[in-house]
Write a protein that holds these residues in place. Structure first.
Motif, mmCIF file in Angstrom:
data_model
loop_
_atom_site.group_PDB
_atom_site.id
_atom_site.type_symbol
_atom_site.label_atom_id
_atom_site.label_comp_id
_atom_site.label_asym_id
_atom_site.label_seq_id
_atom_site.Cartn_x
_atom_site.Cartn_y
_atom_site.Cartn_z
ATOM 1 N N PHE A 174 0.421 36.510 -2.538
ATOM 2 C CA PHE A 174 0.457 36.120 -3.952
ATOM 3 C C PHE A 174 0.378 37.339 -4.857
ATOM 4 O O PHE A 174 -0.104 37.248 -5.986
ATOM 5 C CB PHE A 174 -0.685 35.135 -4.251
ATOM 6 N N ASP A 175 0.848 38.457 -4.363
ATOM 7 C CA ASP A 175 0.735 39.719 -5.090
ATOM 8 C C ASP A 175 1.280 39.643 -6.507
ATOM 9 O O ASP A 175 0.637 40.109 -7.452
ATOM 10 C CB ASP A 175 1.438 40.835 -4.312
ATOM 11 N N VAL A 176 2.458 39.069 -6.678
ATOM 12 C CA VAL A 176 3.028 38.983 -8.035
ATOM 13 C C VAL A 176 2.100 38.238 -8.980
ATOM 14 O O VAL A 176 1.933 38.638 -10.134
ATOM 15 C CB VAL A 176 4.408 38.270 -8.070
ATOM 16 N N GLN A 177 1.503 37.164 -8.472
ATOM 17 C CA GLN A 177 0.611 36.388 -9.318
ATOM 18 C C GLN A 177 -0.650 37.183 -9.647
ATOM 19 O O GLN A 177 -1.111 37.218 -10.790
ATOM 20 C CB GLN A 177 0.216 35.075 -8.637
ATOM 21 N N VAL A 178 -1.200 37.852 -8.637
ATOM 22 C CA VAL A 178 -2.397 38.661 -8.847
ATOM 23 C C VAL A 178 -2.144 39.724 -9.913
ATOM 24 O O VAL A 178 -2.924 39.882 -10.853
ATOM 25 C CB VAL A 178 -2.842 39.324 -7.524
ATOM 26 N N LEU B 118 5.706 33.505 -3.294
ATOM 27 C CA LEU B 118 6.019 34.360 -2.144
ATOM 28 C C LEU B 118 7.314 35.127 -2.368
ATOM 29 O O LEU B 118 7.431 36.284 -1.968
ATOM 30 C CB LEU B 118 6.177 33.496 -0.897
ATOM 31 N N GLN B 119 8.276 34.462 -2.984
ATOM 32 C CA GLN B 119 9.582 35.090 -3.146
ATOM 33 C C GLN B 119 9.685 35.855 -4.451
ATOM 34 O O GLN B 119 10.776 36.113 -4.952
ATOM 35 C CB GLN B 119 10.676 34.036 -3.007
ATOM 36 N N GLY B 120 8.519 36.201 -5.004
ATOM 37 C CA GLY B 120 8.516 37.048 -6.185
ATOM 38 C C GLY B 120 8.536 36.306 -7.505
ATOM 39 O O GLY B 120 8.707 36.920 -8.550
ATOM 40 N N ALA B 121 8.359 34.979 -7.440
ATOM 41 C CA ALA B 121 8.295 34.149 -8.655
ATOM 42 C C ALA B 121 9.456 34.398 -9.605
ATOM 43 O O ALA B 121 9.265 34.517 -10.820
ATOM 44 C CB ALA B 121 6.966 34.379 -9.380
ATOM 45 N N PRO B 122 10.698 34.459 -9.082
ATOM 46 C CA PRO B 122 11.832 34.821 -9.931
ATOM 47 C C PRO B 122 12.062 33.842 -11.069
ATOM 48 O O PRO B 122 12.595 34.214 -12.108
ATOM 49 C CB PRO B 122 13.014 34.792 -8.962
ATOM 50 N N ARG B 123 11.628 32.592 -10.876
ATOM 51 C CA ARG B 123 11.925 31.577 -11.882
ATOM 52 C C ARG B 123 10.776 31.280 -12.829
ATOM 53 O O ARG B 123 10.966 30.601 -13.828
ATOM 54 C CB ARG B 123 12.375 30.284 -11.185
ATOM 55 N N ILE B 124 9.544 31.761 -12.503
ATOM 56 C CA ILE B 124 8.415 31.413 -13.373
ATOM 57 C C ILE B 124 7.582 32.636 -13.754
ATOM 58 O O ILE B 124 6.457 32.496 -14.239
ATOM 59 C CB ILE B 124 7.497 30.374 -12.709
ATOM 60 N N MET B 125 8.145 33.815 -13.532
ATOM 61 C CA MET B 125 7.410 35.035 -13.851
ATOM 62 C C MET B 125 6.844 35.033 -15.275
ATOM 63 O O MET B 125 5.667 35.360 -15.466
ATOM 64 C CB MET B 125 8.316 36.246 -13.619
ATOM 65 N N PRO B 126 7.630 34.680 -16.290
ATOM 66 C CA PRO B 126 7.094 34.691 -17.649
ATOM 67 C C PRO B 126 5.871 33.786 -17.813
ATOM 68 O O PRO B 126 4.920 34.135 -18.512
ATOM 69 C CB PRO B 126 8.261 34.158 -18.496
ATOM 70 N N LEU B 128 3.639 33.108 -15.541
ATOM 71 C CA LEU B 128 2.470 33.727 -14.923
ATOM 72 C C LEU B 128 1.829 34.736 -15.858
ATOM 73 O O LEU B 128 0.618 34.732 -16.064
ATOM 74 C CB LEU B 128 2.869 34.419 -13.611
ATOM 75 N N ALA B 129 2.655 35.609 -16.381
ATOM 76 C CA ALA B 129 2.136 36.671 -17.246
ATOM 77 C C ALA B 129 1.741 36.134 -18.615
ATOM 78 O O ALA B 129 1.028 36.809 -19.365
ATOM 79 C CB ALA B 129 3.181 37.774 -17.391
ATOM 80 N N GLY B 130 2.201 34.936 -18.961
ATOM 81 C CA GLY B 130 1.885 34.361 -20.264
ATOM 82 C C GLY B 130 0.798 33.315 -20.192
ATOM 83 O O GLY B 130 -0.394 33.627 -20.211
ATOM 84 N N GLU B 131 1.234 32.069 -20.045
ATOM 85 C CA GLU B 131 0.325 30.922 -20.068
ATOM 86 C C GLU B 131 -0.802 31.051 -19.044
ATOM 87 O O GLU B 131 -1.972 30.852 -19.353
ATOM 88 C CB GLU B 131 1.139 29.652 -19.800
#
Lengths: 211, 211
Positions: A174-178, B118-126, B128-131
């Motif tokens: 979960f590195d990206v999330q962390v 696991l696959q780098g959150a390509p579709r929900i990255m914003p 994660l870093a936001g909400e």
DNA sequence: CAATTTTTTGACCGATTGGACAAACGTTAG
DNA sequence: CTAACGTTTGTCCAATCGGTCAAAAAATTG
């Protein structure tokens, strides 16, 4: 354990190219999963053409299988090292540390394994119920001994092992999330030391305030 | 939060069929990942033809996106409920319990989320870093308050939250492994109660033997 | 050098993929 | 009834997939 798979003799060049392919495949498989990865992707990452890659590995699954078998050996090494010699609490602490170091140094291997398990472990199910279960049962017995001797608190050894796996591998899988949650300041290289400190305290004392 | 996506008016039949598709897609996506799943698989699981499915969702990605947005709401509900009222240790304990119940009752949602991360959150990255980051920071502040007040041990609130996520979701994401290792006897329905007991003790007292 | 073996590649194949589309079907309103 | 509208499906398509194959290129051997 004899898997029944004979390793044919190979030239030096074949060995090197196979290593190159496995390295590239680890990169690709660990980020896209088995079905999400294409032979073309792996070939390009390895710097060769698709037919050339297929000259070294006849099928896509052969690459994955080789990768998984090799992975499991190194992946379980820290648990194998856990033994009855030395102070139990120290033994456990260094097991946690080693597992966290592996999450830091081999995140692709961790993700490859996680991908496989997530999708129901279709290719390594026998290994889980066989070799892995045997190993865990063996180590659980050691831990149980420590509990009986009053060296560590009495609890469930299997779930203890699960919790160590879960908390340490989380920092790879979960590195990206962390990193997203910690933000640019605390999400840098220091996050593994912070995690190590936290986990040490959690597994030692829990959260109850000191009397 | 306004996502900018307008929900068009739909008939009752459209609502029902869309629900049917989403239910089927959750099953398929959560076990094969996005790229590993096919529209045909989802259509068959939903009991309709592929063109019929594409009548309700124009693209495969639309299904996944709808699923992910809906998921995040319910998935973070337990953390949202964590508040300053009541005893801190009790608050945390019931958060852990709720998270473990979600792993038990909604394993597919957990695996869908894990696949994406696991696959780098390509579709929900914003997101994660936001909400997500905002929410976690907010709750970390509450926990920090408890620590300052001496209600729980002083440690890193962010990594504490990570460890709760990791240990509870492990029982959904790595379910096959958990069941394989526990074996037919202990791997049955009781495994969640065993896990609950263990986690309660771990987060409360850690492993140090009682003096 | 030539002969032989190993390595590499371009071209190709059948199967599967996500998706388009028009025609057929069903339902409802006038 | 019929016209209009919403729903369903068979058929088709271009792109991509894993994998084959013969032949070229390179390396090795004598």
């Amino acid at each position: 354990m004899n898997t029944g798979i004979e390793a044919p003799r190979r030239t030096r060049i074949q060995q090197e190219k196979r290593e190159l392919i496995l390295e590239a495949a680890l990169e690709v498989f660990s980020t896209h999963g088995f079905r999400g990865s294409t032979i073309d992707q792996i070939a390009e990452a390895a710097g060769m053409s698709k037919p050339n890659l297929l000259y070294y590995f006849r099928r896509k699954e052969d690459i994955h299988e080789t990768l998984m078998h090799r992975l499991l050996d190194t992946w379980l090494a820290p648990l194998r090292e856990l033994d009855d010699i030395g102070d139990p609490m120290t033994e456990l602490r260094s097991y946690i540390r080693r597992k966290l170091e592996m999450a830091r140094d081999f995140p692709r291997e961790s993700r490859l394994f996680a991908n496989e398990i997530l999708q129901g472990a279709p290719r390594i199910m026998p290994l889980l119920a066989g070799e892995l279960k045997t190993l865990v049962d063996e180590k659980a017995a050691i831990i149980k001994g420590w509990m009986r001797a009053g060296k560590i608190a009495k609890t469930d050894p299997w779930h203890l092992i699960f919790s160590i796996w879960a908390t340490t591998q989380h920092y790879a899988d979960f590195d990206v999330q962390v990193r997203a949650v910690l933000g640019p300041n605390r999400g840098g290289d220091g996050r593994f030391e912070d995690a190590a400190r936290f986990l040490e305290q959690l597994f030692l004392d829990g959260l109850k305030p000191k009397g």
